[in-house]
Design a protein around this motif. Structure first.
Motif, short mmCIF file in Angstrom:
data_model
loop_
_atom_site.label_atom_id
_atom_site.label_comp_id
_atom_site.label_asym_id
_atom_site.label_seq_id
_atom_site.Cartn_x
_atom_site.Cartn_y
_atom_site.Cartn_z
N ARG A 1 0.76 -1.07 0.02
CA ARG A 1 0.15 0.10 0.07
C ARG A 1 0.91 1.21 -0.07
O ARG A 1 1.84 1.30 0.85
CB ARG A 1 -1.03 -0.01 1.09
CG ARG A 1 -2.08 -0.99 1.19
CD ARG A 1 -2.88 -0.78 2.47
NE ARG A 1 -2.22 -0.86 3.67
CZ ARG A 1 -2.33 -2.08 4.34
NH1 ARG A 1 -2.89 -2.90 4.20
NH2 ARG A 1 -1.36 -2.06 5.51
N ALA A 2 0.60 2.17 -0.87
CA ALA A 2 1.37 3.48 -0.93
C ALA A 2 0.43 4.69 -0.78
O ALA A 2 -0.83 4.40 -1.13
CB ALA A 2 1.96 3.58 -2.33
N PHE A 3 0.89 5.52 -0.05
CA PHE A 3 0.31 6.85 0.33
C PHE A 3 0.84 7.76 -0.75
O PHE A 3 1.89 7.93 -0.98
CB PHE A 3 0.15 7.49 1.56
CG PHE A 3 -0.42 8.90 1.93
CD1 PHE A 3 -1.61 8.67 2.39
CD2 PHE A 3 0.04 9.78 1.41
CE1 PHE A 3 -2.62 9.68 2.78
CE2 PHE A 3 -0.56 10.96 1.67
CZ PHE A 3 -1.86 10.89 2.09
N ILE A 4 0.03 8.51 -1.72
CA ILE A 4 0.44 9.40 -2.80
C ILE A 4 0.44 10.72 -2.20
O ILE A 4 -0.70 11.20 -1.91
CB ILE A 4 -0.40 9.06 -4.01
CG1 ILE A 4 -0.73 7.64 -4.44
CG2 ILE A 4 0.31 9.98 -4.98
CD1 ILE A 4 0.70 7.09 -4.68
N CYS B 1 0.15 2.35 5.60
CA CYS B 1 0.66 2.26 4.46
C CYS B 1 2.11 1.74 4.43
O CYS B 1 2.68 1.73 5.41
CB CYS B 1 0.66 3.66 3.43
SG CYS B 1 -0.85 3.86 2.93
N ASN B 2 2.57 1.13 3.23
CA ASN B 2 3.84 0.33 3.41
C ASN B 2 5.11 1.57 2.88
O ASN B 2 6.46 1.41 3.22
CB ASN B 2 4.04 -0.60 2.47
CG ASN B 2 3.00 -1.80 2.86
OD1 ASN B 2 2.08 -2.16 2.31
ND2 ASN B 2 3.62 -2.56 3.91
N MET B 3 4.37 2.40 2.27
CA MET B 3 5.59 3.88 1.57
C MET B 3 4.68 4.94 1.58
O MET B 3 3.52 4.96 1.32
CB MET B 3 6.13 3.18 0.59
CG MET B 3 5.27 2.75 -0.80
SD MET B 3 6.09 1.82 -2.00
CE MET B 3 5.74 0.29 -1.18
N LEU B 4 5.61 5.88 1.17
CA LEU B 4 4.92 7.19 0.99
C LEU B 4 5.50 7.52 -0.61
O LEU B 4 6.78 7.63 -0.55
CB LEU B 4 5.12 8.29 1.89
CG LEU B 4 4.80 9.74 1.57
CD1 LEU B 4 3.15 9.97 1.88
CD2 LEU B 4 5.54 10.82 2.13
N ILE B 5 4.63 7.86 -1.53
CA ILE B 5 5.44 8.16 -2.86
C ILE B 5 5.01 9.58 -3.08
O ILE B 5 3.69 10.05 -3.11
CB ILE B 5 4.98 7.33 -4.00
CG1 ILE B 5 4.85 5.83 -3.84
CG2 ILE B 5 5.47 7.87 -5.40
CD1 ILE B 5 4.37 4.87 -4.67
N PRO C 1 8.81 4.14 4.70
CA PRO C 1 9.86 4.60 3.60
C PRO C 1 9.19 5.59 2.84
O PRO C 1 7.95 5.75 2.31
CB PRO C 1 10.09 3.45 3.04
CG PRO C 1 9.64 2.24 3.78
CD PRO C 1 8.55 2.86 4.69
N ILE C 2 10.08 6.51 2.11
CA ILE C 2 9.49 7.60 1.22
C ILE C 2 10.65 7.41 -0.20
O ILE C 2 11.82 7.27 -0.02
CB ILE C 2 9.86 8.88 1.72
CG1 ILE C 2 8.88 8.78 3.23
CG2 ILE C 2 9.40 10.03 0.98
CD1 ILE C 2 9.44 9.99 4.14
N PHE C 3 9.87 7.67 -1.40
CA PHE C 3 10.66 8.25 -2.55
C PHE C 3 9.56 9.17 -3.22
O PHE C 3 8.50 9.10 -2.94
CB PHE C 3 11.15 6.97 -3.43
CG PHE C 3 10.10 6.08 -4.15
CD1 PHE C 3 9.95 6.46 -5.42
CD2 PHE C 3 9.32 4.92 -3.40
CE1 PHE C 3 8.72 5.72 -6.27
CE2 PHE C 3 8.28 4.51 -4.15
CZ PHE C 3 7.75 4.77 -5.49
N GLY C 4 10.21 9.70 -4.11
CA GLY C 4 9.52 10.70 -4.95
C GLY C 4 9.63 10.36 -6.40
O GLY C 4 10.68 9.78 -6.79
N VAL C 5 8.88 10.94 -7.23
CA VAL C 5 8.50 10.83 -8.54
C VAL C 5 8.41 12.22 -9.29
O VAL C 5 7.53 12.51 -8.68
CB VAL C 5 7.53 10.01 -9.07
CG1 VAL C 5 7.51 9.92 -10.59
CG2 VAL C 5 7.77 8.28 -8.53
#
Length: 136
Positions: free
Chosen positions: A5-8, A60-64, A90-94
């Protein structure tokens, strides 16, 4: 976990279109994951927003972070990044909306964890996130 699951996180005032495209493409792409859109669907009073979003990020499992050209003015995104860090999410960006490696990033998002909108790279980042923070 088969379906992380990702939080956008995105600039609500400037990047709703990119958020909708990103979520839609993730469901139709051949990537080995599914993203649930747990972001807020409307503007809320500050105290309600913070409680709601903190709870959703924690599930969530990550934040995008969809990082557009106007990120310097997106204070909510910086707060979401802080909420994620506080909960070991954990976090990463796009990069979206013409943003690139010279664009401003929101406070707390590392440049070396922000990538181009490329589904192979995004899939690799999701796999990496599943081994970090609370997902270990």
């Amino acid at each position: 976990m088969a379906d992380p699951r990702a939080f956008i996180s995105f600039d609500f005032d400037h990047n709703v279109t990119q958020k909708n495209l990103f979520v839609g493409q993730s469901k139709n792409s051949k990537t080995p994951f599914s993203i649930e859109d747990w972001s807020s669907k409307s503007s809320l009073p500050q105290s309600q927003w913070e409680a709601l979003i903190k709870g959703k990020i924690g599930k969530c499992n990550m934040l995008i972070v969809l990082s557009g050209k106007t990120m310097a003015s997106a204070t909510g995104v910086s707060k979401e990044i802080t909420m994620a860090k506080d909960q070991s999410v954990p976090i990463f960006g796009v990069y979206v909306d013409g943003a690139n490696t010279t664009s401003n990033l929101p406070s707390g998002l590392a440049r070396n964890r922000t990538i181009a909108w490329n589904w192979d790279d995004i899939a690799a980042a999701v796999d990496q996130m599943m081994g970090e923070g609370k997902n270990k």
